[in-house]
Design an enzyme around this catalytic site. Structure first.
Site, PDB file in Angstrom:
ATOM      1  CB  SER A 142      -0.839  -0.015   1.278  1.00  0.00           C
ATOM      2  OG  SER A 142      -1.486   1.222   1.476  1.00  0.00           O
ATOM      3  CE1 TYR A 155      -4.548  -2.115   4.845  1.00  0.00           C
ATOM      4  CE2 TYR A 155      -3.089  -0.272   4.422  1.00  0.00           C
ATOM      5  CZ  TYR A 155      -3.944  -1.243   3.954  1.00  0.00           C
ATOM      6  OH  TYR A 155      -4.197  -1.355   2.604  1.00  0.00           O
TER       7      TYR A 155
HETATM    8  N1  LIG Z   1      -8.583   0.168  -1.831  1.00  0.00           N
HETATM    9  C1  LIG Z   1      -7.501   0.865  -1.521  1.00  0.00           C
HETATM   10  O1  LIG Z   1      -7.511   2.107  -1.448  1.00  0.00           O
HETATM   11  C2  LIG Z   1      -6.197   0.140  -1.257  1.00  0.00           C
HETATM   12  C3  LIG Z   1      -5.040   0.911  -1.108  1.00  0.00           C
HETATM   13  C4  LIG Z   1      -3.835   0.276  -0.863  1.00  0.00           C
HETATM   14  C5  LIG Z   1      -3.782  -1.102  -0.779  1.00  0.00           C
HETATM   15  N2  LIG Z   1      -4.911  -1.831  -0.931  1.00  0.00           N
HETATM   16  C6  LIG Z   1      -4.795  -3.287  -0.820  1.00  0.00           C
HETATM   17  O2  LIG Z   1      -5.358  -3.903  -1.967  1.00  0.00           O
HETATM   18  C7  LIG Z   1      -5.753  -5.238  -1.642  1.00  0.00           C
HETATM   19  C8  LIG Z   1      -7.154  -5.485  -2.196  1.00  0.00           C
HETATM   20  O3  LIG Z   1      -8.086  -4.677  -1.503  1.00  0.00           O
HETATM   21  P1  LIG Z   1      -9.339  -3.968  -2.193  1.00  0.00           P
HETATM   22  O4  LIG Z   1      -9.133  -2.513  -2.058  1.00  0.00           O
HETATM   23  O5  LIG Z   1      -9.590  -4.553  -3.522  1.00  0.00           O
HETATM   24  O6  LIG Z   1     -10.459  -4.342  -1.117  1.00  0.00           O
HETATM   25  P2  LIG Z   1     -11.835  -5.171  -1.215  1.00  0.00           P
HETATM   26  O7  LIG Z   1     -12.393  -5.126   0.162  1.00  0.00           O
HETATM   27  O8  LIG Z   1     -12.672  -4.685  -2.335  1.00  0.00           O
HETATM   28  O9  LIG Z   1     -11.320  -6.646  -1.563  1.00  0.00           O
HETATM   29  C9  LIG Z   1     -10.615  -7.428  -0.641  1.00  0.00           C
HETATM   30  C10 LIG Z   1     -11.064  -8.873  -0.771  1.00  0.00           C
HETATM   31  O10 LIG Z   1     -10.304  -9.648   0.180  1.00  0.00           O
HETATM   32  C11 LIG Z   1     -11.198 -10.593   0.753  1.00  0.00           C
HETATM   33  N3  LIG Z   1     -10.690 -11.053   2.057  1.00  0.00           N
HETATM   34  C12 LIG Z   1     -10.747 -10.408   3.247  1.00  0.00           C
HETATM   35  N4  LIG Z   1     -10.230 -11.191   4.210  1.00  0.00           N
HETATM   36  C13 LIG Z   1      -9.833 -12.342   3.611  1.00  0.00           C
HETATM   37  C14 LIG Z   1      -9.220 -13.522   4.076  1.00  0.00           C
HETATM   38  N5  LIG Z   1      -8.935 -13.711   5.381  1.00  0.00           N
HETATM   39  N6  LIG Z   1      -8.943 -14.500   3.185  1.00  0.00           N
HETATM   40  C15 LIG Z   1      -9.242 -14.335   1.879  1.00  0.00           C
HETATM   41  N7  LIG Z   1      -9.853 -13.252   1.379  1.00  0.00           N
HETATM   42  C16 LIG Z   1     -10.128 -12.264   2.236  1.00  0.00           C
HETATM   43  C17 LIG Z   1     -12.510  -9.863   0.873  1.00  0.00           C
HETATM   44  O11 LIG Z   1     -13.608 -10.766   1.023  1.00  0.00           O
HETATM   45  C18 LIG Z   1     -12.539  -9.068  -0.420  1.00  0.00           C
HETATM   46  O12 LIG Z   1     -13.203  -9.785  -1.449  1.00  0.00           O
HETATM   47  C19 LIG Z   1      -5.647  -5.333  -0.111  1.00  0.00           C
HETATM   48  O13 LIG Z   1      -4.462  -6.014   0.228  1.00  0.00           O
HETATM   49  C20 LIG Z   1      -5.570  -3.891   0.337  1.00  0.00           C
HETATM   50  O14 LIG Z   1      -4.903  -3.737   1.571  1.00  0.00           O
HETATM   51  C21 LIG Z   1      -6.125  -1.248  -1.172  1.00  0.00           C
END
Ligand SMILES: NC(=O)c1ccc[n+]([C@@H]2O[C@H](COP(=O)([O-])OP(=O)(O)OC[C@H]3O[C@@H](n4cnc5c(N)ncnc54)[C@H](O)[C@@H]3O)[C@@H](O)[C@H]2O)c1
Length: 279
Positions: A142, A155
């Site tokens: 991130s 986080y």
């Molecule tokens: N959205 C943002 O702004 C952002 C920014 C930086 C990093 N990220 C990272 O991107 C990645 C994807 O996140 P996103 O933004 O698409 O979020 P999202 O919530 O849309 O998707 C995350 C998915 O992970 C699944 N999940 C949660 N816990 C789990 C577990 N224990 N085992 C398996 N699956 C699990 C959820 O059910 C969900 O479908 C994450 O690692 C997040 O930290 C997101």
């Protein structure tokens, strides 16, 4: 890896957000997919849609924090496809709480998914990737793996750890002249469900905002779509990039961190104080 046609890609957290967008784009390029998510209904729905478009897709419920289940899942994918080329350790969760308020249960929950989930995914699939003609591990950190912010200590800890783990792995693979490479991804704000599904505690004494308003404020910084994020990640893999930044916010934070490696904290804290005053 310049071309994903007929490759095999493993994507965790594929039921939503960035994981779902990666699945859609890889399927469109003819990649065979092993999708998983803790939310079975969500991953089944993504898979059904892609199968209707002619893609070859496995869909499984997998909790990435369960080490045994992850290794059993790697065996299942190997039995189905015979080889694996791409592993996207993408599943993640969010938590808003101060260090003082945070329970060990919350901290361990965060680390078990956002850090250990990445470690299990990397180690469970590395032997399979090495057997293929080409392999790539993509670990999602991130912009909070580049700088820390208040109320995100767990986080931050997980995402900084993913960065250290992945950068070390990259050098090891290079020193081995391996057929496998890896990239660490630092997305800025992406328009997904992550904030809505977060464990948000009352941190109003720090932010001046209640939980609902904290989420709303957070989401104001979500400028990039998951589709744009997925396209940037896949382009980064094609160019074998070590670090993949997503969005102008991630680039700006990267510059801030380089210019003020420790003093950036004063900039962030001052911004937070101003926001609290406004609130
Ligand atoms: N959205 C943002 O702004 C952002 C920014 C930086 C990093 N990220 C990272 O991107 C990645 C994807 O996140 P996103 O933004 O698409 O979020 P999202 O919530 O849309 O998707 C995350 C998915 O992970 C699944 N999940 C949660 N816990 C789990 C577990 N224990 N085992 C398996 N699956 C699990 C959820 O059910 C969900 O479908 C994450 O690692 C997040 O930290 C997101």
């Amino acid at each position: 890896m310049k071309d994903f046609n007929q490759r095999v890609a493993v994507i965790t957290g594929a039921g939503s957000g960035i994981g779902r967008a990666l699945a859609q784009q890889l399927a469109a390029e003819g990649c065979r997919l092993a999708l998983s998510d803790i939310n079975q209904e969500a991953v089944e729905s993504v898979a059904a849609d892609l199968r209707n478009k002619g893609a070859q897709v496995m869909a499984d419920r997998l909790d990435v924090s369960d080490r045994e289940a992850f290794y059993a899942y790697a065996d299942k994918v190997a039995a189905e496809y015979g080889s694996v080329n791409l592993v996207f350790n993408n599943a993640g969760v969010a938590l808003g709480v101060t260090v003082e308020q945070m329970s060990y249960e919350d901290f361990e929950w965060m680390m078990s998914i956002n850090f250990w989930g990445v470690v299990y995914g990397t180690k469970a699939f590395l032997p399979l990737l090495k057997q293929a003609d080409a392999g790539h591990v993509i670990n999602i950190s991130s912009l909070f793996g580049l700088v820390a912010v208040p109320t995100q200590s767990a986080y931050n800890a997980a995402k900084f750890a993913v960065r250290g783990f992945t950068e070390s792995l990259r050098m090891e693979l290079e020193l081995e002249n391996s057929n496998v490479s890896c990239s660490c991804v630092h997305p800025g704000g992406i328009k997904t469900n992550i904030a809505r599904n977060a464990r948000m505690h009352d941190v109003s004494h720090i932010t001046g905002l209640d939980s609902e308003r904290s989420i709303n404020e957070f989401e104001k910084f979500f400028r990039t779509t998951p589709e744009q994020a997925a396209a940037t990640i896949l382009n980064g893999v094609r160019h074998n990039k070590r670090r993949i930044l997503i969005g102008s916010d991630a680039y700006a934070i990267d510059v801030l961190q380089r210019a003020l490696p420790a003093l950036y904290q004063r900039v962030v804290a001052t911004g937070q104080k101003l926001q609290r005053k406004r609130a």
